[in-house]
Motif scaffolding. Structure first.
Motif, PDB file in Angstrom:
ATOM      1  N   THR A 343      -1.645   2.533  -9.929  1.00 59.27           N
ATOM      2  CA  THR A 343      -2.552   3.260  -9.044  1.00 59.27           C
ATOM      3  C   THR A 343      -1.781   4.239  -8.171  1.00 59.27           C
ATOM      4  OG1 THR A 343      -2.409   1.745  -7.147  1.00 59.27           O
ATOM      5  CG2 THR A 343      -3.986   1.181  -8.879  1.00 59.27           C
ATOM      6  N   SER A 344      -2.536   5.162  -7.570  1.00 55.69           N
ATOM      7  CA  SER A 344      -2.003   5.977  -6.488  1.00 55.69           C
ATOM      8  C   SER A 344      -2.200   5.208  -5.177  1.00 55.69           C
ATOM      9  CB  SER A 344      -2.732   7.324  -6.436  1.00 55.69           C
ATOM     10  OG  SER A 344      -4.106   7.135  -6.132  1.00 55.69           O
ATOM     11  N   LEU A 345      -1.934   5.855  -4.030  1.00 48.89           N
ATOM     12  CA  LEU A 345      -2.096   5.182  -2.744  1.00 48.89           C
ATOM     13  C   LEU A 345      -3.460   5.420  -2.106  1.00 48.89           C
ATOM     14  CD1 LEU A 345       1.387   5.761  -1.058  1.00 48.89           C
ATOM     15  CD2 LEU A 345       0.476   3.631  -1.990  1.00 48.89           C
ATOM     16  N   GLY A 346      -4.163   6.489  -2.518  1.00 47.63           N
ATOM     17  CA  GLY A 346      -5.415   6.796  -1.832  1.00 47.63           C
ATOM     18  C   GLY A 346      -5.154   7.082  -0.367  1.00 47.63           C
ATOM     19  N   ARG A 347      -5.694   6.233   0.509  1.00 51.27           N
ATOM     20  CA  ARG A 347      -5.428   6.355   1.942  1.00 51.27           C
ATOM     21  C   ARG A 347      -4.697   5.119   2.479  1.00 51.27           C
ATOM     22  NH1 ARG A 347      -6.153   9.855   5.407  1.00 51.27           N
ATOM     23  NH2 ARG A 347      -7.471  11.282   4.219  1.00 51.27           N
ATOM     24  N   ILE A 348      -4.074   4.356   1.606  1.00 50.22           N
ATOM     25  CA  ILE A 348      -3.279   3.207   2.055  1.00 50.22           C
ATOM     26  C   ILE A 348      -2.070   3.710   2.840  1.00 50.22           C
ATOM     27  CG2 ILE A 348      -1.871   1.243   1.312  1.00 50.22           C
ATOM     28  CD1 ILE A 348      -3.569   1.123  -1.219  1.00 50.22           C
ATOM     29  N   GLY A 349      -1.881   3.197   4.019  1.00 54.33           N
ATOM     30  CA  GLY A 349      -0.762   3.602   4.854  1.00 54.33           C
ATOM     31  C   GLY A 349      -0.968   4.915   5.570  1.00 54.33           C
ATOM     32  N   GLY A 351      -4.114   5.649   7.336  1.00 51.27           N
ATOM     33  CA  GLY A 351      -5.435   5.436   7.934  1.00 51.27           C
ATOM     34  C   GLY A 351      -5.787   3.969   8.041  1.00 51.27           C
ATOM     35  N   TYR A 352      -5.278   3.149   7.147  1.00 47.62           N
ATOM     36  CA  TYR A 352      -5.499   1.704   7.212  1.00 47.62           C
ATOM     37  C   TYR A 352      -4.417   0.988   6.414  1.00 47.62           C
ATOM     38  CZ  TYR A 352      -7.856   2.775   2.744  1.00 47.62           C
ATOM     39  OH  TYR A 352      -8.167   3.240   1.488  1.00 47.62           O
ATOM     40  N   LEU A 353      -4.305  -0.323   6.645  1.00 47.33           N
ATOM     41  CA  LEU A 353      -3.431  -1.166   5.835  1.00 47.33           C
ATOM     42  C   LEU A 353      -4.221  -1.697   4.650  1.00 47.33           C
ATOM     43  CD1 LEU A 353      -2.288  -1.499   8.935  1.00 47.33           C
ATOM     44  CD2 LEU A 353      -0.898  -3.275   7.865  1.00 47.33           C
ATOM     45  N   TYR A 354      -3.548  -1.901   3.555  1.00 40.84           N
ATOM     46  CA  TYR A 354      -4.199  -2.393   2.349  1.00 40.84           C
ATOM     47  C   TYR A 354      -4.675  -3.826   2.561  1.00 40.84           C
ATOM     48  CZ  TYR A 354      -4.862  -3.115  -2.683  1.00 40.84           C
ATOM     49  OH  TYR A 354      -5.385  -3.356  -3.929  1.00 40.84           O
ATOM     50  N   ALA A 355      -5.967  -4.074   2.317  1.00 40.78           N
ATOM     51  CA  ALA A 355      -6.521  -5.419   2.512  1.00 40.78           C
ATOM     52  C   ALA A 355      -5.926  -6.434   1.544  1.00 40.78           C
ATOM     53  CB  ALA A 355      -8.040  -5.386   2.355  1.00 40.78           C
ATOM     54  N   ASP A 356      -5.578  -5.993   0.348  1.00 40.73           N
ATOM     55  CA  ASP A 356      -4.921  -6.804  -0.688  1.00 40.73           C
ATOM     56  C   ASP A 356      -5.865  -7.841  -1.284  1.00 40.73           C
ATOM     57  OD1 ASP A 356      -2.709  -7.647  -2.318  1.00 40.73           O
ATOM     58  OD2 ASP A 356      -1.408  -6.974  -0.704  1.00 40.73           O
ATOM     59  N   GLY A 480       3.187  -6.839  14.851  1.00 40.25           N
ATOM     60  CA  GLY A 480       3.933  -7.585  13.856  1.00 40.25           C
ATOM     61  C   GLY A 480       3.398  -7.423  12.436  1.00 40.25           C
ATOM     62  N   LEU A 481       2.299  -6.720  12.270  1.00 34.85           N
ATOM     63  CA  LEU A 481       1.708  -6.578  10.940  1.00 34.85           C
ATOM     64  C   LEU A 481       2.348  -5.450  10.139  1.00 34.85           C
ATOM     65  CD1 LEU A 481      -0.484  -7.806   9.147  1.00 34.85           C
ATOM     66  CD2 LEU A 481      -2.093  -6.122  10.064  1.00 34.85           C
ATOM     67  N   GLY A 482       2.950  -4.473  10.811  1.00 40.20           N
ATOM     68  CA  GLY A 482       3.619  -3.380  10.123  1.00 40.20           C
ATOM     69  C   GLY A 482       2.673  -2.274   9.692  1.00 40.20           C
ATOM     70  N   THR A 483       3.005  -1.596   8.584  1.00 42.03           N
ATOM     71  CA  THR A 483       2.211  -0.462   8.126  1.00 42.03           C
ATOM     72  C   THR A 483       2.159  -0.444   6.594  1.00 42.03           C
ATOM     73  OG1 THR A 483       1.899   1.928   8.378  1.00 42.03           O
ATOM     74  CG2 THR A 483       4.150   1.158   8.041  1.00 42.03           C
ATOM     75  N   THR A 484       1.218   0.257   6.056  1.00 47.79           N
ATOM     76  CA  THR A 484       0.973   0.421   4.615  1.00 47.79           C
ATOM     77  C   THR A 484       0.456  -0.878   3.985  1.00 47.79           C
ATOM     78  OG1 THR A 484       2.671   2.130   4.518  1.00 47.79           O
ATOM     79  CG2 THR A 484       1.886   1.237   2.430  1.00 47.79           C
ATOM     80  N   GLY A 485       1.315  -1.887   3.775  1.00 43.95           N
ATOM     81  CA  GLY A 485       0.889  -3.182   3.254  1.00 43.95           C
ATOM     82  C   GLY A 485       0.945  -4.236   4.335  1.00 43.95           C
ATOM     83  N   LEU A 486       0.251  -5.360   4.119  1.00 45.11           N
ATOM     84  CA  LEU A 486       0.276  -6.435   5.103  1.00 45.11           C
ATOM     85  C   LEU A 486       1.687  -6.980   5.262  1.00 45.11           C
ATOM     86  CD1 LEU A 486      -2.957  -8.394   4.036  1.00 45.11           C
ATOM     87  CD2 LEU A 486      -2.712  -6.723   5.886  1.00 45.11           C
ATOM     88  N   PHE A 487       2.179  -7.005   6.505  1.00 46.92           N
ATOM     89  CA  PHE A 487       3.485  -7.544   6.886  1.00 46.92           C
ATOM     90  C   PHE A 487       4.643  -6.708   6.340  1.00 46.92           C
ATOM     91  CE2 PHE A 487       0.403 -11.019   6.392  1.00 46.92           C
ATOM     92  CZ  PHE A 487       0.321 -11.459   7.704  1.00 46.92           C
ATOM     93  N   LYS A 497       8.595  -8.131  17.319  1.00 45.66           N
ATOM     94  CA  LYS A 497       7.438  -7.526  16.654  1.00 45.66           C
ATOM     95  C   LYS A 497       7.328  -6.035  16.979  1.00 45.66           C
ATOM     96  CE  LYS A 497       4.401 -10.400  18.378  1.00 45.66           C
ATOM     97  NZ  LYS A 497       3.112 -11.081  18.625  1.00 45.66           N
ATOM     98  N   ARG A 498       6.971  -5.270  15.962  1.00 45.84           N
ATOM     99  CA  ARG A 498       6.662  -3.850  16.155  1.00 45.84           C
ATOM    100  C   ARG A 498       5.138  -3.680  16.223  1.00 45.84           C
ATOM    101  NH1 ARG A 498      10.614  -2.759  11.458  1.00 45.84           N
ATOM    102  NH2 ARG A 498      12.569  -2.154  12.491  1.00 45.84           N
ATOM    103  N   ASN A 499       4.688  -2.847  17.131  1.00 45.85           N
ATOM    104  CA  ASN A 499       3.273  -2.527  17.217  1.00 45.85           C
ATOM    105  C   ASN A 499       2.936  -1.404  16.241  1.00 45.85           C
ATOM    106  OD1 ASN A 499       2.819  -4.400  19.260  1.00 45.85           O
ATOM    107  ND2 ASN A 499       3.334  -2.922  20.870  1.00 45.85           N
ATOM    108  N   SER A 500       1.714  -1.400  15.779  1.00 46.48           N
ATOM    109  CA  SER A 500       1.257  -0.339  14.882  1.00 46.48           C
ATOM    110  C   SER A 500      -0.231  -0.079  15.120  1.00 46.48           C
ATOM    111  CB  SER A 500       1.489  -0.728  13.414  1.00 46.48           C
ATOM    112  OG  SER A 500       0.808  -1.931  13.092  1.00 46.48           O
TER     113      SER A 500
END
Length: 588
Positions: A343-349, A351-356, A480-487, A497-500
């Motif tokens: 897949t491509s990324l679409g809007r993952i990372g 605008g939102y984190l990937y729900a997975d 602590g959740l990070g960006t793009t993907g969960l954790f 922890k980093r804020n995002s």
């Protein structure tokens, strides 16, 4: 009915002509005679009507033929119902034969009585098998015909009921498979007795041209974040791979149950890595695409008690943000175009984190005045160093801590409110995520030190539509959740922890049932923890997307899209790419 009425009139006139004009009768006898004549006429008309109805009784066969031709009945259903109908016809024919013999005997007896004296009586207690009226007209044969017609009507009613019961039995007969009327986008549903099997899915493919350039950004979503300048062409999947989804449902003891299996294969060669089928691909001969079996779950419940889900499915946190994203059926941010993955990324990372797709036990409440609550416990996930190292992808200095042990599950939940007011429709939602990360480790800390951190996140969003317009706004914030993907990159190498946070806004307009345009803008930010120095870790990913959709048929729509994505590091490095895509999506 007009023919029956004419027959009635003719019968009454004939009765009037056969009565001698000179015959004098007392008034009560005349009235009784008139009533008897009317009764005889009504009985005769009933007999004519019922006989005509009996002649049309085989219209049931014609109806089955029509339903088969129109595709409402399968060959198996048609054959089963026709066999049962013919058996009923045979039973009716045998009953008719018996009635004919009985009628012949009664008619001969009545004829003998007529020859012996033409018994006349206006008494209301006359024998049901011998009815006469004043004036010398014996209507016994007419009455007998009407009685037989009544028998025929009763037999027809029994046959109709038996046919109806047979049809109902055929519907629930596990040996007969039937299909629901097809509704575009809802898949194809087969019924075998009380079990329904639904097959749905989609296929997409795009030609994508991408121009990427820039400097290295750890964890950046831009294709240019790799630190080089290049152009790339690909024939690939978009944000979605292909899919074949099987859903098996039934109801037992008032409980609705379902089993779902979702298989999502890609177009391009697979090169397994940390992201498995979603890792970068391998455009080398003799390759094979990746099969991503994302969904395997069951549900049980009903509208009164709610629904329990057990298995692997899309997570709760961030799910509405994904499902309302216009890039869901386009490409969006390519992520990498020279060796495409599933897949491509679409809007993952961006605008939102990937729900997975997460193993879970979740519960969704019944809808109450538009409000619904969903909560679940999930398989806990590791902290992951997605950004790599601080030396442009090489070297020992990891940018983020990791973890592999969990004593408690992840918890997610959301509340949604759906409302409608005329042409105005909308949804508002809010969600949360929480997980305790244990035994963090990095090049700075070891697992034996027992460092841990509790990750928390919240989200709010809304989707509003009015006639052809539709708008979406979404925002999340996490610690602590990070960006793009969960954790992904949520905790520093020292265990802090980093804020995002992130958001996206989107608008679309449908000119008619075929043509639609959409545009969106989104941002995801990852902030440094106290004490961190500027590094090549991503600080911001952002993108703008514009897309044009043309729905050619109920199944196929064509898509043309342009997107611009930019990644910025805390050190100031930037990577950019501009991509143009065109392709088609088939959904059934």
């Amino acid at each position: 009915m007009i023919g029956v009425q004419l027959a009635l009139i003719s019968a009454l006139r004939a009765c009037g002509r056969h009565r001698p004009a000179s015959l004098a009768m007392p008034g009560n006898v005349r009235r009784s005679g008139h009533k008897s004549l009317l009764a005889a006429g009504l009985l005769a008309s009933s007999a004519l009507f019922l006989s005509a109805h009996q002649a049309r009784a085989d219209e049931y066969s014609d109806l089955l033929d029509i339903l088969k031709i129109k595709g409402s009945l399968t060959q198996g259903e048609y054959s089963a119902l026709m066999i049962k109908h013919r058996r009923h016809q045979q039973e009716m024919a045998e009953a008719e034969s018996e009635r004919s013999e009985r009628h012949s005997g009664r008619f001969a007896s009545a004829r003998d009585q007529d020859h012996s004296g033409r018994i006349r009586s206006a008494s209301a207690s006359s024998s049901a098998h011998h009815v006469a009226v004043a004036g010398g007209l014996d209507v016994t044969p007419v009455f007998l015909d009407a009685q037989d017609a009544a028998y025929d009507a009763a037999a027809s009613a029994r046959s109709a009921r038996q046919s109806m019961l047979a049809a109902q039995a055929a519907i629930n007969d596990p040996g007969i498979v039937r299909t629901d009327k097809y509704v575009p986008g809802k898949g194809i549903t087969f019924h075998a007795g009380s079990v329904a099997i639904n097959l749905s899915g989609f296929v997409n493919g795009f030609y994508t041209y991408d121009n990427a350039y820039g400097r290295y950004v750890g964890g950046g979503t831009s294709a240019g974040a790799g630190g080089s300048k290049f152009d790339a062409s690909a024939v690939r999947n978009g944000y979605l791979p292909a899919a074949l989804i099987t859903k098996i449902t039934t109801t037992q003891e008032g409980i609705d149950m379902a089993a779902v299996f979702g298989m999502y294969p890609g177009l391009d060669n697979n090169k397994p890595g940390a992201m498995n089928a979603n890792s970068g691909g391998s455009p080398v001969g003799l390759g094979t695409p990746g099969i991503d079996f994302r969904q395997v779950y069951m549900t049980f419940g009903n509208k009164k008690m709610g629904t329990v889900k057990i298995g692997r499915d899309l997570g709760i946190f961030g799910s509405d943000a994904i499902l309302d994203d216009a890039t869901l059926i386009t490409v969006g941010s390519v992520g990498g175009n020279s060796a495409p993955g599933n897949t491509s990324l679409g809007r993952i990372g961006v605008g939102y984190l990937y729900a997975d797709w997460i193993p879970q036990i979740s519960y969704q409440s019944p809808m109450m005045s538009g409000v619904q609550v969903t909560v679940g416990v999930m398989q806990p996930m590791d902290e992951f160093n997605f950004a790599g190292t601080n030396n442009e992808g090489a070297g020992p200095d990891a940018l983020s801590a990791q973890s592999t042990h969990h004593s408690s599950p992840m918890a997610q939940g959301k509340v949604t409110y759906d409302f409608t007011s005329g042409d105005f429709k909308g949804r508002v939602w809010a969600g949360f995520l929480i997980q305790h990360q244990q035994r963090l480790y990095s090049s700075v800390i070891s697992q034996n030190q027992g460092r841990s951190a509790t990750v928390e996140a919240g989200e709010v969003g809304t989707k509003l539509s009015y006639k052809g317009f539709e708008g979406v706004a979404y925002y999340y914030r996490a610690s602590g959740l990070g960006t793009t993907g969960l954790f992904f990159d949520g905790i520093t190498p020292t265990g802090h922890k980093r804020n995002s946070e992130g958001y996206y806004v989107q608008g679309s307009y449908s000119f008619d049932k075929r043509l639609r345009v959409a545009a969106s803008y989104g941002v995801s930010n990852l902030y440094q923890a106290p004490g961190e120095i500027d590094s090549i870790l991503v600080r911001r990913n952002e993108s703008e997307v514009g897309a044009l959709f043309y729905k050619w048929t109920d199944w196929i729509q064509f898509v043309a899209e342009y997107s611009h994505t930019e990644s910025i590091a805390h050190s100031g490095n930037r990577g950019k790419d501009n991509s143009a895509s065109g392709g088609a999506v088939l959904l059934f």
